[in-house]
Scaffold this motif. Structure first.
Motif, mmCIF file in Angstrom:
data_model
loop_
_atom_site.group_PDB
_atom_site.id
_atom_site.type_symbol
_atom_site.label_atom_id
_atom_site.label_comp_id
_atom_site.label_asym_id
_atom_site.label_seq_id
_atom_site.Cartn_x
_atom_site.Cartn_y
_atom_site.Cartn_z
ATOM 1 N N VAL A 82 0.855 -1.191 0.000
ATOM 2 C CA VAL A 82 0.000 0.000 0.000
ATOM 3 C C VAL A 82 0.891 1.241 0.000
ATOM 4 O O VAL A 82 1.830 1.338 0.798
ATOM 5 C CB VAL A 82 -0.925 0.008 1.236
ATOM 6 C CG1 VAL A 82 -1.762 1.281 1.283
ATOM 7 C CG2 VAL A 82 -1.810 -1.226 1.256
ATOM 8 N N ALA A 83 0.625 2.177 -0.895
ATOM 9 C CA ALA A 83 1.376 3.427 -0.888
ATOM 10 C C ALA A 83 1.239 4.083 0.477
ATOM 11 O O ALA A 83 0.140 4.130 1.047
ATOM 12 C CB ALA A 83 0.866 4.361 -1.981
ATOM 13 N N ALA A 84 2.350 4.577 1.022
ATOM 14 C CA ALA A 84 2.325 5.148 2.369
ATOM 15 C C ALA A 84 1.285 6.247 2.505
ATOM 16 O O ALA A 84 0.625 6.379 3.546
ATOM 17 C CB ALA A 84 3.713 5.682 2.722
ATOM 18 N N ALA A 85 1.102 7.038 1.435
ATOM 19 C CA ALA A 85 0.124 8.125 1.483
ATOM 20 C C ALA A 85 -1.305 7.605 1.525
ATOM 21 O O ALA A 85 -2.233 8.361 1.833
ATOM 22 C CB ALA A 85 0.297 9.045 0.265
ATOM 23 N N ASN A 86 -1.508 6.304 1.212
ATOM 24 C CA ASN A 86 -2.851 5.717 1.217
ATOM 25 C C ASN A 86 -3.176 4.973 2.500
ATOM 26 O O ASN A 86 -4.228 4.336 2.597
ATOM 27 C CB ASN A 86 -3.022 4.774 0.026
ATOM 28 C CG ASN A 86 -3.254 5.515 -1.267
ATOM 29 O OD1 ASN A 86 -3.677 6.672 -1.277
ATOM 30 N ND2 ASN A 86 -2.950 4.864 -2.387
ATOM 31 N N VAL A 87 -2.301 5.034 3.472
ATOM 32 C CA VAL A 87 -2.620 4.459 4.777
ATOM 33 C C VAL A 87 -3.665 5.356 5.441
ATOM 34 O O VAL A 87 -3.442 6.552 5.618
ATOM 35 C CB VAL A 87 -1.366 4.352 5.661
ATOM 36 C CG1 VAL A 87 -1.735 3.887 7.062
ATOM 37 C CG2 VAL A 87 -0.358 3.401 5.037
ATOM 38 N N THR A 88 -4.811 4.791 5.778
ATOM 39 C CA THR A 88 -5.911 5.599 6.302
ATOM 40 C C THR A 88 -6.658 4.875 7.402
ATOM 41 O O THR A 88 -6.714 3.633 7.429
ATOM 42 C CB THR A 88 -6.900 5.963 5.171
ATOM 43 O OG1 THR A 88 -8.003 6.683 5.724
ATOM 44 C CG2 THR A 88 -7.419 4.720 4.458
ATOM 45 N N ALA A 89 -7.237 5.657 8.300
ATOM 46 C CA ALA A 89 -8.053 5.091 9.372
ATOM 47 C C ALA A 89 -9.454 4.748 8.895
ATOM 48 O O ALA A 89 -10.194 4.048 9.597
ATOM 49 C CB ALA A 89 -8.138 6.083 10.535
ATOM 50 N N PHE A 90 -9.849 5.228 7.726
ATOM 51 C CA PHE A 90 -11.209 5.033 7.243
ATOM 52 C C PHE A 90 -11.303 3.726 6.445
ATOM 53 O O PHE A 90 -10.647 3.565 5.420
ATOM 54 C CB PHE A 90 -11.647 6.212 6.390
ATOM 55 C CG PHE A 90 -11.682 7.515 7.155
ATOM 56 C CD1 PHE A 90 -12.532 7.668 8.241
ATOM 57 C CD2 PHE A 90 -10.866 8.576 6.796
ATOM 58 C CE1 PHE A 90 -12.555 8.859 8.961
ATOM 59 C CE2 PHE A 90 -10.890 9.771 7.492
ATOM 60 C CZ PHE A 90 -11.741 9.911 8.586
#
Length: 602
Positions: free
Chosen positions: A456-464
């Motif tokens: 997963v691209a680091a910028a796409n790590v999300t809590a949602f």
């Protein structure tokens, strides 16, 4: 009054008064569109007027979110978050502002739509409050809604009692599915404390107003009379019990709702009342949309009627009730709701004043048409479909309350993410459940105690986390918020650097933080310094002298702007080729000047 041509934009209502800035904000909503969430900080910034996130300047969007995310808390129904049509990495900076909550009464919903804003004076430092009571969720739904705006007016003779607002807001942290941080909960309760002394003026032509939160204390109810001379009830949803109740209040009862609501409820429930729907031309947001989309009380209303307003005339006095509560047993008997009741003379505030067109206005009668309900009994199939949808919403709320966790490990620009949920949740829904970070496309996987996504691209790590449920031929999507476990600071730095990757980006961002408009790239392109220290006309970097004047102004007039600049550079942790020695020297000089000025004020 409720003239259809009296339009108020929520984004305008969020703008600070002249000479004031946002200090603290609490808003509540049943459903939450994560993209719509981003518009609020843009409105707080005041200098940005975009009503479309796609049209907003990326730098203004980024720094508006970063500036106001700590001051804004959004309480939303657990599992009521919507999957965004397009994921934006800046949503990561808004994660902490979203708090999922559940109604105290089992099986009921958290359904209020209010805003409480506190503004601070730029010069004197005093507070002003604004309260919005609405029927509108924080979404992009193209629906007809109402919005009541109350501004604090210290000189008003008949102030509205703000205690119900204060008590309602103070109770919100206790409804959270997982404990809030102490700092954010304290900020919410501090806002509840200061609003107790606010003096809100009742809007003309009404003479008085009372505020009515529902679902938090026993016995709370809307002031709906047992009998009246005339009644006008506007609600997108009814059930048979409330339909009969409202239809029988007055000999002249007019009910405005949605065609599918009338058909689902059946004509027997509206005996004695006149029934109306919005005209087709009023029920569509645009000519390219042929019909209004169907909706339910749980799923919401994508378009068409969504206002909830009840008007009753008794002798010469009228009461108008508006807010979040539908004319349903759930709304009036257990849901958490918030409505306002305004009283005034019938001639100016009553049913006829709303229904008929007055001078320079369009009455409601001009945009509605009679509706004949063909079926006498309720639609059994529609009720069954609504129950499936309610079961899916209840499961998302249960999943949210189970405190899901997203663990991630960064490896350069990518990450491995693992969602962890309690074992008892995995089989809690009688149907199929799949989950995926909302940032990923086509990556839904069956729910298990552990679900992993690699690369997963680091910028796409999300809590949602997106939740897809399927049963009986019905498929619905929603979002729950997971607790993040991993290097969140590192993730945020990578996202920040992805948005500020050049000297032009940095300069435009700094100018925005210092209180100016965000200039276009062409306006800040300058000359880079060559090896001799002179400007090199061939390298196209930014001349940092464009920052000098705004920085000097900030030393005297806006010291908070300097703190925002320092915070950006600290969080960005920019390499030397982005923040060169000249800029660092300029900022050091400004800090010394700031210290000298601050010392002189003591």
């Amino acid at each position: 009054m409720l003239s259809p041509d009296s339009r108020v934009l929520l984004t305008d209502a969020l703008q600070p008064p002249v000479g004031y800035a946002i200090d603290s904000v609490v808003t509540t909503t049943y459903s939450l569109d994560l993209t719509a969430l981003l518009l609020a900080p843009l409105s707080f910034a005041a200098r940005t007027r975009s009503e479309d996130v796609d049209d907003a300047d990326p730098i203004a969007l980024l720094e508006s979110i970063r500036r106001y995310v700590g001051s804004m808390t959004v309480f939303a129904q657990a599992g009521g978050l919507k999957v965004p049509s397009k994921y934006r990495t800046v949503l990561s900076f808004a994660e902490n502002s979203v708090v999922e909550v559940r109604a105290p009464q089992p099986g009921r919903l958290f359904h209020p739509k209010i805003w409480l804003l506190r503004f601070v004076c730029d010069d004197a430092g005093g507070y002003l409050h604004r309260f919005l009571c609405s029927s509108r969720n924080l979404t992009f739904d193209a629906s007809w809604d109402t919005l009541l705006v109350l501004d604090e007016d210290p000189d008003t003779d008949e102030a509205v009692d703000p205690a119900p607002i204060a008590e309602f807001v103070a109770a919100l942290p206790d409804l959270a599915t997982t404990p809030m941080t102490g700092t954010r909960a304290a900020a919410v309760r501090d806002l509840a404390h200061t609003v107790r002394s606010a003096r809100f003026a009742c809007p003309a032509p009404f003479a008085s107003m009372t505020l009515h939160p529902l679902g938090l204390t026993d016995g709370a109810a809307l002031p709906v009379p047992e009998a009246a001379d005339r009644a006008l009830v506007i609600s997108p949803f009814f059930d048979p019990a409330t339909s009969r109740r409202f239809a029988a209040i007055a000999p002249d009862s007019r009910i405005v709702s949605r065609a599918e609501t009338f058909d689902r409820t059946g004509s027997d429930a509206f005996t004695g009342a006149q029934t109306f729907t919005l005209q087709a031309v009023a029920d569509r947001p645009g000519d390219d949309e042929a019909v209004a989309e169907p909706g339910t009380e749980v799923g919401g209303v994508p378009s068409g009627l969504h206002a909830k307003t009840f008007v009753f005339d008794t002798a010469k006095e009228a009461v108008l009730i508006t807010g979040s509560a539908n004319a349903t047993s759930a709304a009036l008997g257990g849901n958490v709701e918030f409505s306002a009741a305004l009283r005034g003379p019938s001639a100016k505030c009553g049913v006829d004043a709303v229904w008929e067109s007055g001078k320079g206005t369009t009455g409601l009668a001009r945009i509605v048409e009679p509706y004949t309900i063909t079926a006498a009994a309720p639609d059994v199939d529609a009720d069954a479909l609504a129950r499936v949808e309610k079961d899916m919403a209840d499961f998302r709320a249960l999943l949210s309350a189970a405190a899901p966790q997203l663990h991630f490990v960064l490896n350069g620009g990518s990450a491995q993410c693992t969602l962890r949920v309690p074992e008892e949740i995995v089989g809690a829904f009688d149907g199929e459940v799949a989950v995926s970070p909302v940032s990923l496309t086509g990556e839904y996987r069956p729910l298990a105690t552990e679900v992993t996504w690699s690369g997963v691209a680091a910028a796409n790590v999300t809590a949602f986390i997106g939740v897809r449920t399927r049963r009986d031929g019905v498929e619905l999507f929603g979002v729950v918020k997971a607790a993040l476990h991993g290097d969140v600071v590192g993730r945020d730095r990578l996202i920040l650097r992805s948005h500020i990757g050049s000297a032009q980006d940095l300069t435009r961002c700094l100018l925005f933080l210092l209180g100016g408009e965000v200039p276009g790239d062409g306006e800040v392109l300058g000359l880079d310094r060559g090896s001799t220290g002179d400007r090199d006309p061939g390298r196209g970097a930014v001349d940092d002298t464009v920052l000098f004047e705004p920085l000097v102004r900030a030393v005297v007039g806006d010291r908070a702007a300097l703190e925002r600049v320092d915070a950006l550079l600290r969080d960005l942790d920019a390499p030397t080729d982005l923040v060169d020695d000249d800029l660092r020297a300029l900022l050091d000089a400004v800090r010394l000047a700031h210290t000298a000025v601050a010392g002189g004020d003591k």
